[in-house]
Design a protein around this motif. Sequence first.
Motif, PDB file in Angstrom:
ATOM      1  N   ALA A   1       0.812  -1.228   0.000  1.00  0.00           N
ATOM      2  CA  ALA A   1       0.000   0.000   0.000  1.00  0.00           C
ATOM      3  C   ALA A   1       0.842   1.273   0.000  1.00  0.00           C
ATOM      4  O   ALA A   1       0.429   2.302  -0.544  1.00  0.00           O
ATOM      5  CB  ALA A   1      -0.935   0.002   1.210  1.00  0.00           C
ATOM      6  N   GLU A   2       2.047   1.211   0.591  1.00  0.00           N
ATOM      7  CA  GLU A   2       2.888   2.422   0.636  1.00  0.00           C
ATOM      8  C   GLU A   2       3.252   2.917  -0.767  1.00  0.00           C
ATOM      9  O   GLU A   2       3.635   4.069  -0.941  1.00  0.00           O
ATOM     10  CB  GLU A   2       4.165   2.171   1.443  1.00  0.00           C
ATOM     11  CG  GLU A   2       5.121   1.213   0.755  1.00  0.00           C
ATOM     12  CD  GLU A   2       6.392   0.894   1.568  1.00  0.00           C
ATOM     13  OE1 GLU A   2       7.220   1.786   1.734  1.00  0.00           O
ATOM     14  OE2 GLU A   2       6.515  -0.266   2.003  1.00  0.00           O
ATOM     15  N   HIS A   3       3.156   2.026  -1.769  1.00  0.00           N
ATOM     16  CA  HIS A   3       3.524   2.414  -3.136  1.00  0.00           C
ATOM     17  C   HIS A   3       2.317   2.775  -4.006  1.00  0.00           C
ATOM     18  O   HIS A   3       2.465   3.011  -5.205  1.00  0.00           O
ATOM     19  CB  HIS A   3       4.318   1.285  -3.807  1.00  0.00           C
ATOM     20  CG  HIS A   3       5.627   1.007  -3.127  1.00  0.00           C
ATOM     21  ND1 HIS A   3       6.572   1.979  -2.913  1.00  0.00           N
ATOM     22  CD2 HIS A   3       6.138  -0.137  -2.583  1.00  0.00           C
ATOM     23  CE1 HIS A   3       7.621   1.454  -2.287  1.00  0.00           C
ATOM     24  NE2 HIS A   3       7.375   0.174  -2.061  1.00  0.00           N
ATOM     25  N   TYR A   4       1.129   2.799  -3.388  1.00  0.00           N
ATOM     26  CA  TYR A   4      -0.084   3.142  -4.143  1.00  0.00           C
ATOM     27  C   TYR A   4       0.098   4.497  -4.836  1.00  0.00           C
ATOM     28  O   TYR A   4       0.577   5.449  -4.237  1.00  0.00           O
ATOM     29  CB  TYR A   4      -1.293   3.193  -3.198  1.00  0.00           C
ATOM     30  CG  TYR A   4      -2.576   3.494  -3.907  1.00  0.00           C
ATOM     31  CD1 TYR A   4      -3.220   2.521  -4.661  1.00  0.00           C
ATOM     32  CD2 TYR A   4      -3.131   4.775  -3.871  1.00  0.00           C
ATOM     33  CE1 TYR A   4      -4.388   2.793  -5.347  1.00  0.00           C
ATOM     34  CE2 TYR A   4      -4.303   5.065  -4.549  1.00  0.00           C
ATOM     35  CZ  TYR A   4      -4.922   4.072  -5.285  1.00  0.00           C
ATOM     36  OH  TYR A   4      -6.071   4.348  -5.974  1.00  0.00           O
ATOM     37  N   GLY A   5      -0.272   4.565  -6.111  1.00  0.00           N
ATOM     38  CA  GLY A   5      -0.162   5.829  -6.845  1.00  0.00           C
ATOM     39  C   GLY A   5       1.123   5.967  -7.645  1.00  0.00           C
ATOM     40  O   GLY A   5       1.216   6.825  -8.510  1.00  0.00           O
ATOM     41  N   LYS A   6       2.118   5.112  -7.351  1.00  0.00           N
ATOM     42  CA  LYS A   6       3.360   5.201  -8.131  1.00  0.00           C
ATOM     43  C   LYS A   6       3.175   4.531  -9.498  1.00  0.00           C
ATOM     44  O   LYS A   6       2.320   3.660  -9.666  1.00  0.00           O
ATOM     45  CB  LYS A   6       4.515   4.542  -7.360  1.00  0.00           C
ATOM     46  CG  LYS A   6       4.854   5.296  -6.073  1.00  0.00           C
ATOM     47  CD  LYS A   6       6.052   4.711  -5.360  1.00  0.00           C
ATOM     48  CE  LYS A   6       6.269   5.448  -4.032  1.00  0.00           C
ATOM     49  NZ  LYS A   6       7.231   4.758  -3.150  1.00  0.00           N
ATOM     50  N   LEU A   7       4.031   4.927 -10.433  1.00  0.00           N
ATOM     51  CA  LEU A   7       3.894   4.423 -11.805  1.00  0.00           C
ATOM     52  C   LEU A   7       3.988   2.907 -11.880  1.00  0.00           C
ATOM     53  O   LEU A   7       3.345   2.268 -12.704  1.00  0.00           O
ATOM     54  CB  LEU A   7       4.993   5.033 -12.691  1.00  0.00           C
ATOM     55  CG  LEU A   7       4.766   6.471 -13.155  1.00  0.00           C
ATOM     56  CD1 LEU A   7       5.976   6.964 -13.938  1.00  0.00           C
ATOM     57  CD2 LEU A   7       3.488   6.558 -14.005  1.00  0.00           C
ATOM     58  N   PHE A   8       4.809   2.312 -11.009  1.00  0.00           N
ATOM     59  CA  PHE A   8       5.019   0.864 -11.101  1.00  0.00           C
ATOM     60  C   PHE A   8       4.016   0.054 -10.272  1.00  0.00           C
ATOM     61  O   PHE A   8       4.111  -1.163 -10.223  1.00  0.00           O
ATOM     62  CB  PHE A   8       6.457   0.507 -10.692  1.00  0.00           C
ATOM     63  CG  PHE A   8       6.841   0.872  -9.275  1.00  0.00           C
ATOM     64  CD1 PHE A   8       6.507   0.046  -8.206  1.00  0.00           C
ATOM     65  CD2 PHE A   8       7.545   2.040  -9.008  1.00  0.00           C
ATOM     66  CE1 PHE A   8       6.868   0.366  -6.900  1.00  0.00           C
ATOM     67  CE2 PHE A   8       7.913   2.378  -7.702  1.00  0.00           C
ATOM     68  CZ  PHE A   8       7.568   1.530  -6.647  1.00  0.00           C
ATOM     69  N   PHE A   9       3.064   0.728  -9.614  1.00  0.00           N
ATOM     70  CA  PHE A   9       2.192   0.014  -8.675  1.00  0.00           C
ATOM     71  C   PHE A   9       1.399  -1.106  -9.357  1.00  0.00           C
ATOM     72  O   PHE A   9       1.367  -2.249  -8.856  1.00  0.00           O
ATOM     73  CB  PHE A   9       1.239   0.996  -7.983  1.00  0.00           C
ATOM     74  CG  PHE A   9       0.410   0.350  -6.898  1.00  0.00           C
ATOM     75  CD1 PHE A   9       0.992  -0.030  -5.696  1.00  0.00           C
ATOM     76  CD2 PHE A   9      -0.947   0.113  -7.090  1.00  0.00           C
ATOM     77  CE1 PHE A   9       0.233  -0.637  -4.697  1.00  0.00           C
ATOM     78  CE2 PHE A   9      -1.706  -0.488  -6.101  1.00  0.00           C
ATOM     79  CZ  PHE A   9      -1.121  -0.856  -4.905  1.00  0.00           C
ATOM     80  N   ALA A  10       0.777  -0.826 -10.503  1.00  0.00           N
ATOM     81  CA  ALA A  10      -0.068  -1.837 -11.157  1.00  0.00           C
ATOM     82  C   ALA A  10       0.761  -3.051 -11.568  1.00  0.00           C
ATOM     83  O   ALA A  10       0.340  -4.202 -11.375  1.00  0.00           O
ATOM     84  CB  ALA A  10      -0.778  -1.231 -12.368  1.00  0.00           C
ATOM     85  N   SER A  11       1.951  -2.819 -12.125  1.00  0.00           N
ATOM     86  CA  SER A  11       2.750  -3.967 -12.554  1.00  0.00           C
ATOM     87  C   SER A  11       3.332  -4.707 -11.341  1.00  0.00           C
ATOM     88  O   SER A  11       3.493  -5.933 -11.368  1.00  0.00           O
ATOM     89  CB  SER A  11       3.846  -3.557 -13.542  1.00  0.00           C
ATOM     90  OG  SER A  11       4.691  -2.603 -12.979  1.00  0.00           O
ATOM     91  N   LEU A  12       3.598  -3.991 -10.244  1.00  0.00           N
ATOM     92  CA  LEU A  12       4.051  -4.657  -9.017  1.00  0.00           C
ATOM     93  C   LEU A  12       2.958  -5.594  -8.488  1.00  0.00           C
ATOM     94  O   LEU A  12       3.231  -6.751  -8.135  1.00  0.00           O
ATOM     95  CB  LEU A  12       4.411  -3.592  -7.959  1.00  0.00           C
ATOM     96  CG  LEU A  12       4.687  -4.099  -6.552  1.00  0.00           C
ATOM     97  CD1 LEU A  12       5.876  -5.056  -6.513  1.00  0.00           C
ATOM     98  CD2 LEU A  12       4.947  -2.911  -5.604  1.00  0.00           C
TER      99      LEU A  12
END
Length: 155
Positions: free
Chosen positions: A55-66
């Motif tokens: 959740a800490e990476h929500y909104g980052k460009l790589f979030f969906a692929s992560l």
Amino acid sequence: MEPPHIYVERTLAIIKPDAVHKSEEIEDIILRSGFAILQKRRVHLTPEQASDFYAEHYGKLFFASLVAYMSSGPVIALVIARDQAISYWRELIGPTNTVKARQTHPDCLRAIYGTDDQRNALHGSDSFTNSEREIRFFFPDSIVEPVPVGQASKD
Ligand code: RTP
Ligand code: MG
């Protein structure tokens, strides 16, 4: 004289989907690096669970692929323990980007077992607070107290 108090620390390690086929080899390295494996669970995360975990990476460009990566197959979550477990495990796995890690830290576990700049084979908690949250995520019944070892009996 009082015996020294040595506290082992716990951290959460994850063998990610691209490295699960090497899990026996990786667990062997974990043990030979002075860790005890306290708990272990194989689980196939749903996309929702992977989103919650990162959740800490929500909104980052790589979030969906992560999220797609982490829910693409089973992972193995491990609670591992030794002195300075959090920092030592992070040091062993190495830099986040496998491709760069191969250039700068060729002996680290991500350089050896990772796949590309995102699929990096292994996770390690990055702080005490996150380690406790992440251990509870996979092992909700886990104890939270540090485990004292090396205290000689006074009897
Ligand atoms: P982890 O949480 O999995 O142990 O990885 P980390 O601390 O080394 O790196 P972090 O910044 O927390 O990123 C979490 C995971 O997201 C993927 N990632 N991709 N394409 C990119 O720029 C990028 N950046 C991060 C990686 O799978 C990373 O492990
Ligand atoms: Mg991280």
